[in-house]
Design an enzyme around this catalytic site. Structure first.
Site, PDB file in Angstrom:
ATOM      1  N   LYS A 100       2.472   9.596   8.445  1.00  0.00           N
ATOM      2  CA  LYS A 100       1.655   9.255   9.620  1.00  0.00           C
ATOM      3  C   LYS A 100       2.235   9.694  10.987  1.00  0.00           C
ATOM      4  O   LYS A 100       1.860  10.735  11.494  1.00  0.00           O
ATOM      5  CB  LYS A 100       1.353   7.767   9.633  1.00  0.00           C
TER       6      LYS A 100
ATOM      7  N   PHE B 190       0.852  -1.187   0.000  1.00  0.00           N
ATOM      8  CA  PHE B 190       0.000   0.000   0.000  1.00  0.00           C
ATOM      9  C   PHE B 190       0.888   1.238   0.000  1.00  0.00           C
ATOM     10  O   PHE B 190       1.756   1.382   0.855  1.00  0.00           O
ATOM     11  CB  PHE B 190      -0.934   0.047   1.221  1.00  0.00           C
TER      12      PHE B 190
ATOM     13  N   ASP C 183       9.093   2.538   1.873  1.00  0.00           N
ATOM     14  CA  ASP C 183       7.914   3.271   2.314  1.00  0.00           C
ATOM     15  C   ASP C 183       7.737   2.980   3.802  1.00  0.00           C
ATOM     16  O   ASP C 183       7.304   1.899   4.185  1.00  0.00           O
ATOM     17  CB  ASP C 183       6.698   2.815   1.503  1.00  0.00           C
TER      18      ASP C 183
HETATM   19  C1  PLP Z   1      -1.098   5.330   4.977  1.00  0.00           C
HETATM   20  C2  PLP Z   1      -0.027   4.912   4.060  1.00  0.00           C
HETATM   21  C3  PLP Z   1       0.262   5.633   2.888  1.00  0.00           C
HETATM   22  C4  PLP Z   1      -0.574   6.800   2.426  1.00  0.00           C
HETATM   23  O1  PLP Z   1      -0.485   7.873   3.314  1.00  0.00           O
HETATM   24  P1  PLP Z   1      -1.538   9.090   3.173  1.00  0.00           P
HETATM   25  O2  PLP Z   1      -1.043  10.071   4.187  1.00  0.00           O
HETATM   26  O3  PLP Z   1      -2.887   8.538   3.485  1.00  0.00           O
HETATM   27  O4  PLP Z   1      -1.440   9.603   1.798  1.00  0.00           O
HETATM   28  C5  PLP Z   1       1.323   5.223   2.121  1.00  0.00           C
HETATM   29  N1  PLP Z   1       2.078   4.161   2.467  1.00  0.00           N
HETATM   30  C6  PLP Z   1       1.826   3.446   3.574  1.00  0.00           C
HETATM   31  C7  PLP Z   1       2.718   2.295   3.925  1.00  0.00           C
HETATM   32  C8  PLP Z   1       0.770   3.784   4.412  1.00  0.00           C
HETATM   33  O5  PLP Z   1       0.508   3.061   5.500  1.00  0.00           O
END
Ligand code: PLP
Length: 425
Positions: free
Chosen positions: A276, A156, A247
């Site tokens: 986050k 994701f 990521d």
């Molecule tokens: C939540 C998340 C995103 C996206 O972040 P947003 O602030 O919602 O755009 C991308 N990568 C990972 C691993 C995430 O958990």
């Protein structure tokens, strides 16, 4: 200068007013787009690891805005940092030097394997920045005309067009074709799949500019990266001059019990994306990279809000508190306590649960594929007991409380979950 250490010792105070009992879901639904499946719950205020709804019901918050509220709710350090920054200077353009941005970038690079930072507002934007950096690196450093970025199935990376393309889950891409070209997917933690993909993509000369992976797949089911796999990924990247982008939007900034997810994998990435937990709940994202791959020049990338004094001032206070309050050590210890409790549930309900997995304070309780319940059923039952949890796919219940969570709150969460499971089985 405010004393963060003293502030961190102050008791939590819920600033929100008592419930007004005037919230109307029908009115909300008639004005707000229905892009989310919502729980029938209107949260109005919070303090520490607890939140309250408009009926004054209390909940233990093991969602924390999905791994975002690092210091919980209404933390004295955040209250002070927000107040102070809004009174001083909250926004100016990146046309000027922003001291708070410089200070946060210095903290991040001094505490990681990276050298430079680009600031934005979210995880998707951090990944967009990394994707653009990787493409430019492919063009200018590797001479690739159409650079390819390899990502993983079940990953994701966000909801913008490029990041939803990078996301290896068809359910998020459905109806949004044509997607962005230049992505290729492999199975996570499967080194042969990756070796095969690089060999075929690079068969007639270099095509692969970057590999983008999560250190632990969060949304895809709380699935930790394998050390041997990532060591070999690093070797392949070095061998082919491919950028390794991690990521860390969900696992970065202390959540795994280490500051960075990659510290659990015995490797160093070239690029890290975060969001986050970095701001503890104020909107900030960042791409961190080594100077060796910093190919951006003036005009290449930008963001109006990115790295403004407000978000950077607050995020720096969050980061400094993480360190001064030893919250990474707390994440390790509380995570261990939580996993031990969850393992007992696996023992008690072997027909329901398969395993517990995770690092620090990102953990998943995994349902058996043939279990008569789905993760959402258990999350709903827990909510009724006053415990907020979030699924990570249909078979995994995710636990991502604030990093300040204490031993009795972890026990309380386990008790509430146990009662919830008893009630629905
Ligand atoms: C939540 C998340 C995103 C996206 O972040 P947003 O602030 O919602 O755009 C991308 N990568 C990972 C691993 C995430 O958990």
């Amino acid at each position: 200068m405010v004393n963060l250490k003293q502030l961190a010792k102050l008791p939590f105070k819920a600033f929100g007013s008592k419930s007004s009992k005037t919230f109307k879901p029908e009115v909300f639904d008639s004005h707000v787009m229905t892009t989310y499946g919502r729980f029938p719950l209107a949260l109005t205020h919070g303090a520490g690891c607890r939140v309250w709804d408009d009926q004054d019901n209390e909940y233990l918050d093991f969602v924390a805005g999905i791994a975002t509220c690092t210091l919980g709710h209404a933390h004295p350090v955040m209250v002070e940092a927000v107040t102070q920054q809004i009174q001083t200077l909250h926004h100016v353009s990146n046309l000027y030097y922003i001291p708070e941005q410089g200070a946060l970038a210095q903290w991040l690079t001094e505490h990681s394997c990276t050298d430079r930072v680009f600031f934005c507002n979210s995880g998707a934007e951090a990944n967009e920045a990394a994707i653009k950096l990787a493409r430019k690196y492919g063009h200018t450093e590797l001479g690739i005309e159409e650079p390819v970025i390899i990502t993983a199935h079940a990953s994701f990376h966000g909801r913008t067009l490029a990041t939803v393309t990078a996301t290896g889950q068809p359910k998020y891409q459905k109806n949004f074709a044509p997607l962005v070209p230049g992505f290729h997917y492999v199975t996570y933690n499967d080194i042969e799949a990756l070796e095969g993909a690089i060999a075929s993509l690079n068969a007639n000369g270099p095509q692969v500019a970057a590999i983008l992976l999560e250190a632990l797949q969060g949304e895809g089911g709380v699935n930790p990266g394998n050390i041997q796999y990532f060591k070999r990924v690093r070797e392949l990247c070095d061998q082919h001059k491919i950028l390794l982008i991690l990521d860390e939007v969900q696992v970065g900034v202390g959540r795994t019990g280490k500051l960075w997810g990659y510290e659990n994998l015995d490797i160093e990435p070239d690029v890290i994306t975060v969001a986050k937990g970095l701001g503890g709940g104020i909107p900030i994202g960042a791409m961190l990279c080594k100077s060796s791959c910093d190919v951006f020049q003036p005009g290449d990338h930008a963001s109006t809000y990115g790295g403004n004094p407000f978000v950077c001032g607050v995020a720096l206070a969050v980061c400094q508190t993480l360190e001064s309050e030893h919250l990474m050590a707390n994440a390790s210890a509380r995570g261990q306590q939580l996993r031990q409790g969850l393992l007992k549930l696996v023992d008690t309900y072997p027909h329901l649960f398969e395993q517990v997995r995770g690092w620090g304070l990102i953990n998943g309780l995994v349902l058996k594929a043939e279990a008569p319940l789905k993760s959402l059923d258990i999350v709903k039952a827990a909510t009724a007991q006053g415990l907020l949890l979030v699924p990570a796919g249909p078979n995994v219940i995710r636990f991502v409380p604030p990093l300040i969570v204490n031993p009795s709150e972890v026990n309380e969460a386990l008790e509430k979950l146990t009662t919830a499971i008893k009630n629905i089985t």
